[in-house]
Design an enzyme around this catalytic site. Sequence first.
Site, PDB file in Angstrom:
ATOM      1  N   GLU A   2      10.382  38.037  26.577  1.00  0.00           N
ATOM      2  CA  GLU A   2      10.663  36.827  25.775  1.00  0.00           C
ATOM      3  C   GLU A   2      12.002  36.937  25.055  1.00  0.00           C
ATOM      4  O   GLU A   2      12.164  36.476  23.933  1.00  0.00           O
ATOM      5  CB  GLU A   2       9.545  36.541  24.753  1.00  0.00           C
ATOM      6  CG  GLU A   2       8.133  36.779  25.215  1.00  0.00           C
ATOM      7  CD  GLU A   2       7.738  35.982  26.437  1.00  0.00           C
ATOM      8  OE1 GLU A   2       8.584  35.257  26.989  1.00  0.00           O
ATOM      9  OE2 GLU A   2       6.582  36.115  26.865  1.00  0.00           O
TER      10      GLU A   2
ATOM     11  N   SER B  54      10.941  25.946  25.827  1.00  0.00           N
ATOM     12  CA  SER B  54      10.076  25.460  24.748  1.00  0.00           C
ATOM     13  C   SER B  54       8.778  26.261  24.699  1.00  0.00           C
ATOM     14  O   SER B  54       8.208  26.479  23.622  1.00  0.00           O
ATOM     15  CB  SER B  54       9.777  23.964  24.925  1.00  0.00           C
ATOM     16  OG  SER B  54       8.931  23.727  26.040  1.00  0.00           O
TER      17      SER B  54
END
Length: 394
Positions: A365, A239
């Site tokens: 990421e 998240s």
Amino acid sequence: MSATTDLLDFDGQLSEAERDVRDRVRAFVNTRVKPAIAGWYDAARFPAELIPELADLGVLGMHLTGYGCPGRSAVEYGLAAMELEAGDSGLRTFVSVQGSLAMSAIHKHGSEAQKQKWLPPMARGEVIGCFGLTEPDSGSDPGSMTTFARRDGDEWVINGAKRWIGLASIAHIAVIWAQTDEGVRGFVVPTDTPGFTATPIAPKMSMRASIQCDIALADVRLPLDAQLPEARGLRAPFSCLNEARYGIGWGVIGAARDSYETALDYAGRRMQFNQPIASFQLTQSKLVDMALEIEKAQLVALRLGRLKDAGRLQPHQISVAKLANTRAAIAVAREARTILGGNGVTADYSPMRHAANLESVRTYEGTDEIHTLVLGAHLTGIPAFRTAAAQEDR
């Protein structure tokens, strides 16, 4: 945004408040970053002296609300990320690690006491955080992490290693993710805790004006309340990663735009065969291709920002921007360098630096491959790269 970039009146899609945020961050980058970034990059030095100014600018934890955080919209945060990365990817990465990763982890998953203790000074730039998820042998598959936290009476004891952790050597706290007997959990670790060591990774060919580190955790002892109480399973760090990925979808456009504008300016001044090279058909073709890619990337990012502000943004949509916009930005930076000719390999011009930085941005990421498979799973309903158990945990 200059008229030479804004082919479709992108500015007309922004509110006055959004344009004001963008213009303030752009002015900061133009005056405080661009004149010095070549030297910082060459010296492989992160300009930590800018941290208080970034805090005053309101970009640390920019999209978070309460606890002294600015509470700006997703679009405003995206525009700020774009302007910061027009200066350098390392600068936007600092803001991302501090706000979208470390602060976001505490904001989303921390106790009230943890939020009150850490978030206000982090928003002021007085406390720097880092986010320890990736390991030497666990990058795209964080579920295989081997860092382990065990209970020992009234303490947690953590052993393991992390790699490619931004800011770790200057951070005051680290959000460390570790396996436990009950699955993956998160912990707030003060970096002065005995057994915690952060070592900058060098030399690097990319992100040289930034800090990435190896972290060693050797019998690091923490009180029980160091655990983030709402962080359970890999869904918790993911998240936070999605917050960072959202900012990347905007940020890379800044690197592309700065590369394009540098090439456009150069093409108008560089004389060959008694005329500016901007008058040549092949040069104009390159400039048009770059401008179109930037325009498309801006519209993708803005769509995501509007969805995020409406509470409707889905993880696969973030992958669209991270994958497509980063690919486009790398292509633009590389093409811009060709217009600069041999001069483009010097530190006097930004495109080659941006291109080198973007190779890191496309990797962290979530690599291109991971985001491709995220989208493939969404389109087909078949996850091709992780087990059903990991899919459920996420």
